[in-house]
Design an enzyme around this catalytic site. Structure first.
Site, PDB file in Angstrom:
ATOM      1  N   ASP A  65       0.875  -1.162   0.000  1.00  0.00           N
ATOM      2  CA  ASP A  65       0.000   0.000   0.000  1.00  0.00           C
ATOM      3  C   ASP A  65       0.918   1.218   0.000  1.00  0.00           C
ATOM      4  OD1 ASP A  65      -1.611   2.133   0.546  1.00  0.00           O
ATOM      5  OD2 ASP A  65      -2.503   1.291   2.378  1.00  0.00           O
ATOM      6  N   ASN A  92       3.703   4.874 -11.254  1.00  0.00           N
ATOM      7  CA  ASN A  92       2.570   4.789 -12.175  1.00  0.00           C
ATOM      8  C   ASN A  92       1.224   4.641 -11.470  1.00  0.00           C
ATOM      9  OD1 ASN A  92       1.104   3.931 -14.743  1.00  0.00           O
ATOM     10  ND2 ASN A  92       0.993   2.064 -13.515  1.00  0.00           N
ATOM     11  N   TYR A 158      -7.866  14.909  -8.599  1.00  0.00           N
ATOM     12  CA  TYR A 158      -6.966  14.315  -9.599  1.00  0.00           C
ATOM     13  C   TYR A 158      -6.054  15.382 -10.209  1.00  0.00           C
ATOM     14  CZ  TYR A 158      -5.495  11.383 -13.533  1.00  0.00           C
ATOM     15  OH  TYR A 158      -4.751  10.668 -14.443  1.00  0.00           O
TER      16      TYR A 158
HETATM   17  C1  BGC Z   1      -7.164  10.053 -17.020  1.00  0.00           C
HETATM   18  C2  BGC Z   1      -8.104   9.436 -18.040  1.00  0.00           C
HETATM   19  C3  BGC Z   1      -8.494  10.486 -19.078  1.00  0.00           C
HETATM   20  C4  BGC Z   1      -7.295  11.207 -19.629  1.00  0.00           C
HETATM   21  C5  BGC Z   1      -7.669  12.337 -20.577  1.00  0.00           C
HETATM   22  C6  BGC Z   1      -6.033  10.691 -17.749  1.00  0.00           C
HETATM   23  O1  BGC Z   1      -5.118  11.232 -16.855  1.00  0.00           O
HETATM   24  O2  BGC Z   1      -6.716   9.036 -16.143  1.00  0.00           O
HETATM   25  O3  BGC Z   1      -9.249   8.924 -17.382  1.00  0.00           O
HETATM   26  O4  BGC Z   1      -9.173   9.850 -20.151  1.00  0.00           O
HETATM   27  O5  BGC Z   1      -6.525  11.723 -18.578  1.00  0.00           O
HETATM   28  O6  BGC Z   1      -8.641  13.188 -20.060  1.00  0.00           O
END
Ligand code: BGC
Length: 260
Positions: A65, A92, A158
């Protein structure tokens, strides 16, 4: 013929996943011994390890983890004895997280995305760099995303994690350069893997996505893996502290292709 990564040892986190399995296989095909790091179900990692061993290099599955620094330390110690001291770390492992506007998202889920994508990469980089700087050799490659620079509604955790990982890359590169160690970010665009299957398996979703890509199509994992091998090898000996975008032009503001 000597292979590009002959005798090197690589660790790939999320090593049996969508992009990760292509990375692990490509590094092995280039001659590296590969530690396939995973969490959860061991079956895909074990199957991949067998496939890699058949290429004639060493490979082991490493369960950890990465959000837990003690588990990361134990994983690197295991790799030291069972595989070899790491020369190439590929950070990654990552998750997109739940889709929700920032003011509606569950804070614990937001935090989880940062913990995997940013803290996880940091913990692994720390263990790898500890080994690399004393040996004055090594490469850390952080897999970021076009969302290192493109905002993405619904995915604030993200985007924050990937932008953070981009800047972490630059700072680590600055710190490690005098020790002969390189640190890079590799930023894929929309690559066809399980992470974005809900988009590409829907014809409307795919058409919308393709419009965002000047090349008009999604990428395939091997189109990223080929670049990864190059970045990990001495072919890229003077490259550090930068992000290499491999995205079919996604970061080029395709709405400006014509007119304006
Ligand atoms: C994401 C994908 C997405 C891509 C383009 C990536 O970093 O993990 O889900 O399709 O970016 O938007």
């Amino acid at each position: 013929m000597t292979l590009k990564l002959e005798g090197k040892t690589a660790i790939v986190t999320g090593g049996s996943g969508g992009l990760g399995s292509s990375f692990s296989l490509a590094l092995a095909a280039a001659g590296a011994n590969v530690g396939v790091a995973f969490i959860g179900n061991p079956a895909p990692a074990k199957a991949l390890v067998a496939q890699i061993q058949a290429l004639g290099v060493k490979s082991i599955a490493l369960e950890a983890d990465i959000t837990d620094p003690a588990a990361v330390k134990a994983m690197f110690n295991q790799a030291d004895t069972e595989l070899g001291i790491v020369d190439i770390l590929v950070n990654n492992a990552g998750i997109d997280g739940v889709r929700a506007r920032a003011w509606e998202v569950d804070a614990a889920k937001w935090r989880k995305t940062l913990e995997v994508n940013l803290f996880g990469a940091f913990h692994c980089a720390q263990e790898a760099l500890l080994r690399m700087v004393v040996r004055r050799s090594g490469v850390v490659i952080n897999i970021t995303s076009v969302h290192e620079v493109i905002p993405w509604g619904g995915y604030s955790a993200y985007t924050a994690s990937k932008a953070g990982l981009g800047m972490l890359t630059k700072t680590l590169a600055q710190e490690a350069a005098e020790f002969g160690v390189r640190v890079l970010a590799l930023a894929p665009g929309a690559i066809q893997t399980p992470i974005n299957q809900s988009v590409w398996s829907d014809p409307n979703g795919l058409a919308d996505l393709n419009k965002k890509i000047p090349m008009g199509r999604m990428g395939q994992p091997d189109e990223i893996a080929k670049i990864l091998v190059n970045l990990a090898s001495d072919d890229s000996s003077y490259l550090t502290g930068t992000t290499v975008f491999v995205d079919g032009g996604m970061t080029l503001y395709s709405d400006f292709s014509h007119g304006g």
